[in-house]
Design an enzyme around this catalytic site. Sequence first.
Site, short mmCIF file in Angstrom:
data_model
loop_
_atom_site.label_atom_id
_atom_site.label_comp_id
_atom_site.label_asym_id
_atom_site.label_seq_id
_atom_site.Cartn_x
_atom_site.Cartn_y
_atom_site.Cartn_z
N LYS A 121 0.81 -1.22 0.00
CA LYS A 121 0.00 0.00 0.00
C LYS A 121 0.84 1.26 0.00
O LYS A 121 0.34 2.35 -0.29
CB LYS A 121 -0.94 0.02 1.21
N LYS A 205 -5.12 -10.24 -7.42
CA LYS A 205 -6.25 -10.59 -6.55
C LYS A 205 -7.50 -9.83 -6.96
O LYS A 205 -7.42 -8.66 -7.32
CB LYS A 205 -5.86 -10.22 -5.11
N LYS A 208 -11.97 -5.02 -4.29
CA LYS A 208 -12.96 -3.95 -4.42
C LYS A 208 -12.30 -2.65 -4.86
O LYS A 208 -12.96 -1.74 -5.32
CB LYS A 208 -13.76 -3.77 -3.12
P1 TYM Z 1 -10.82 -7.38 3.88
O1 TYM Z 1 -11.93 -6.48 4.29
O2 TYM Z 1 -9.84 -6.88 2.87
O3 TYM Z 1 -11.40 -8.73 3.34
C1 TYM Z 1 -12.35 -9.49 4.10
C2 TYM Z 1 -12.09 -10.98 3.92
O4 TYM Z 1 -12.21 -11.33 2.53
C3 TYM Z 1 -11.04 -12.03 2.13
N1 TYM Z 1 -10.76 -11.70 0.73
C4 TYM Z 1 -10.51 -12.63 -0.21
N2 TYM Z 1 -10.47 -13.97 -0.15
C5 TYM Z 1 -10.21 -14.62 -1.29
N3 TYM Z 1 -9.98 -14.00 -2.48
C6 TYM Z 1 -10.01 -12.66 -2.59
N4 TYM Z 1 -9.80 -12.05 -3.76
C7 TYM Z 1 -10.29 -11.90 -1.40
N5 TYM Z 1 -10.40 -10.57 -1.14
C8 TYM Z 1 -10.68 -10.48 0.17
C9 TYM Z 1 -9.94 -11.52 3.06
O5 TYM Z 1 -8.85 -12.41 3.12
C10 TYM Z 1 -10.68 -11.40 4.36
O6 TYM Z 1 -10.75 -12.65 5.02
N6 TYM Z 1 -7.64 -7.06 7.72
C11 TYM Z 1 -8.87 -7.66 7.26
C12 TYM Z 1 -10.05 -7.31 8.14
C13 TYM Z 1 -9.88 -7.65 9.59
C14 TYM Z 1 -9.88 -8.95 10.16
C15 TYM Z 1 -9.75 -8.74 11.56
C16 TYM Z 1 -9.97 -10.23 9.62
C17 TYM Z 1 -9.74 -6.76 10.60
N7 TYM Z 1 -9.65 -7.43 11.79
C18 TYM Z 1 -9.71 -9.83 12.42
C19 TYM Z 1 -9.93 -11.30 10.51
C20 TYM Z 1 -9.79 -11.11 11.88
C21 TYM Z 1 -9.17 -7.14 5.86
O7 TYM Z 1 -8.73 -6.08 5.47
O8 TYM Z 1 -10.04 -7.90 5.16
#
Ligand code: TYM
Length: 345
Positions: A121, A205, A208
Amino acid sequence: MSEVATAKFKPRVFSGIQPSGGLTLGNYLGAIKKFVAMQEQGIETVYCIVDMHAITVWQDPAALQRQTRELAAGYLAAGLDPAKSILFNQSQVSAHVELGWVFNCVARMGWMNRMTQWKDKTSGKDAEKASLGLFAYPSLMAADILLYHATHVPVGEDQKQHVELTRDIAAKFNHDYGVEFFPITEPVIEGAATRVMSLRDGTRKMSKSDPSDASRINLTDDADTIAQKIRKAKTDAEPLPETAEGLDARPEAKNLVNIYAALADTSVAAVLGDFAGQGFGAFKPKLADLAVASLSPISTEMSRLMQEPAEIDRILGLGADRADAIARPVMDRTYEIVGMVRSRR
Ligand code: TYM
């Protein structure tokens, strides 16, 4: 070590999603679909809308509110049952930021500097302009998880390093204070869709934040849009192979087969068993039908729920009360362990 450390903790699942934009097929297959499956396994499940994480990059306030409710609607429409799982937004349970601060004092700068998402990032850009919150992001994520003494965290592949950091923070806290207070949490990264890729470029990947809407399927896309995006997805001219190894050098083909397997709750081998020798002209319409059949009911239910924001807020409020009931005692005990004087209780 991890087995010993988690053995004394009762199984509890925690995971979260940022309300920083619409939900994609990646979020659905990599996260939400698994959240719902785990809810049905009789384990205690806690799912969060991590709005405090979202503001580590600029969010328009009105958009953040809408996206928070939309994400709640997405969770519910996909089958999350607030009677079985706790569903809430992070900012309503203040212990998250309290424990996040304590962990800022446990985690080391060097650990944060090694986080690939931070590096991605801020690469090529001026890291000096990134928010301090973005740098500390993984420490707040560790707080999310450990506040519930969560033993298992279902996530997509891209979050693996953050869950590993959570383990390091738990181990250092336990070691520094001579306690076995926080569990050494296990990431759960399983199935065919741990990394759903862009429909335009199988090496990136699905996200969004990709500027091209054609690169992703949004959970709010209607049936025609889903079918059209799959029809136009980048592929190659080869027929589908007999075995999964035959997909290794074909990222776009591999991605579509993975998506099919995950949507159909089957294995890549089973999909290839049905489609080996066929080209994408035959495979894509089948995939489009499957995607529409799986996702359309979710998007319809999401739109219905979005007409009832007061009901969504009520569910999030009740979830926050239940989350707080678990989190507050953990936070209070943490303060004691650290040596804070707590005279107002
Ligand atoms: P975030 O909001 O980017 O994504 C949410 C979840 O979706 C999964 N994901 C994917 N899995 C497979 N293929 C993809 N292309 C894809 N894009 C997104 C992510 O791996 C995630 O599981 N840091 C985290 C949010 C968070 C969190 C937590 C997660 C904050 N605290 C505690 C688990 C436990 C995040 O930015 O996810």
